[in-house]
Design a protein around this motif. Structure first.
Motif, short mmCIF file in Angstrom:
data_model
loop_
_atom_site.label_atom_id
_atom_site.label_comp_id
_atom_site.label_asym_id
_atom_site.label_seq_id
_atom_site.Cartn_x
_atom_site.Cartn_y
_atom_site.Cartn_z
N MET A 173 0.83 -1.21 0.00
CA MET A 173 0.00 0.00 0.00
C MET A 173 0.86 1.25 0.00
O MET A 173 0.59 2.22 -0.73
N SER A 177 0.48 3.67 -3.15
CA SER A 177 -0.45 4.77 -2.88
C SER A 177 0.21 6.14 -2.94
O SER A 177 -0.48 7.15 -3.05
N GLY A 194 -2.34 1.91 -7.58
CA GLY A 194 -2.29 2.50 -6.25
C GLY A 194 -3.59 3.15 -5.84
O GLY A 194 -3.95 3.17 -4.66
N ASP A 195 -4.33 3.69 -6.82
CA ASP A 195 -5.61 4.34 -6.52
C ASP A 195 -6.63 3.36 -5.93
O ASP A 195 -7.61 3.78 -5.31
N THR A 197 -5.96 1.15 -3.61
CA THR A 197 -5.61 0.78 -2.24
C THR A 197 -6.29 1.69 -1.24
O THR A 197 -6.56 2.87 -1.54
N ALA A 200 -4.52 5.17 -0.56
CA ALA A 200 -4.46 6.22 -1.57
C ALA A 200 -5.35 7.42 -1.24
O ALA A 200 -4.90 8.57 -1.39
#
Length: 240
Positions: A173, A177, A194-195, A197, A200
């Motif tokens: 993460m 993120s 990443g968005d 998680t 983020a």
């Protein structure tokens, strides 16, 4: 009220006395700050690196306390049968979770304050443009990530297992993120992953609040939803 305050104070003292917890929550982020700012180069787009690094490392500190230290504490209490003894007292899972949250997020708050003070004093950090927005994002980030940590701690039988699971959640993460690597330096595909998680939204909201940019209601709402859902499930499945 006095009883719960004493429990929180004792829990925070125990956390601070643990050398590993204190080092990784308080000292390690400062080392990361120094390493990241050695070059002094601004990020793509011209933003000073320190103005992105301090806010994102504040979420790093929250994530470490919420996803690694907190569940390990709860699971360690279960392993040592401390929770069994607490079950015979008036303490409820809600009270236990609340005390653990306040104690561990107090540790994260100390780590965040240290980052900000060093950033201002040494690296020319710009003060937050929206203090209220930054604090709101920080608290919602702490609630959402801690609810996940509480869910892990509610189920895992041992402190070692909780630490392994927490680290397995925390580092992917953190990298994806933008809590460890600035989003400006990531590829588009890495940012897209990443968005997804839970960390983020916290990184984005904290950085928006610090910069004074408009904070997305969707981003804030996602953190609220994570807090309610994961926290509610944690209370439901909690085992003494």
């Amino acid at each position: 009220m006095k009883g719960i305050t004493q429990v929180i104070a004792v829990e925070l003292k125990l956390i601070m006395r643990d050398p590993m917890s204190a080092f990784f929550a308080l000292a390690f982020p400062l080392i990361m700050l120094w390493v990241k700012l050695r070059s002094g180069k601004p990020l793509p787009g011209g933003l000073p690196a320190v103005d992105a690094t301090v806010p994102m490392l504040s979420i790093f500190v929250i994530g470490l306390a919420a996803l690694v230290i907190l569940p390990a504490t709860l699971a360690g209490y279960r392993e040592r049968r401390v929770l069994k003894r607490l079950r015979a007292t008036p303490a409820s899972p809600t009270m236990l979770f609340g005390a653990q949250w306040v104690a561990h997020m107090s540790l994260a708050a100390i780590g965040t304050v240290l980052l900000i003070v060093i950033g201002l004093a040494v690296y020319g950090l710009t003060a937050p443009a929206n203090v209220g927005g930054f604090l709101l994002a920080w608290i919602l980030g702490a609630l959402s990530l801690s609810s996940i940590g509480l869910l892990v701690g509610a189920l895992v039988p041992s402190g070692r297992a909780a630490t392994v699971i927490g680290l397995s959640l925390f580092f992917p993460m953190g990298f994806l993120s933008g809590a460890i690597i600035p989003r400006e330096t990531m590829s588009g595909s890495m940012r897209a992953i990443g968005d997804l998680t839970p960390m983020a939204p916290a990184v984005q909201a904290v950085r928006d609040g610090w910069a004074g940019d408009a904070m997305s209601p969707v981003t804030l709402g996602v953190m609220v939803a994570i807090s309610i859902v994961a926290g509610g499930v944690a209370l439901r499945v909690f085992r003494w």
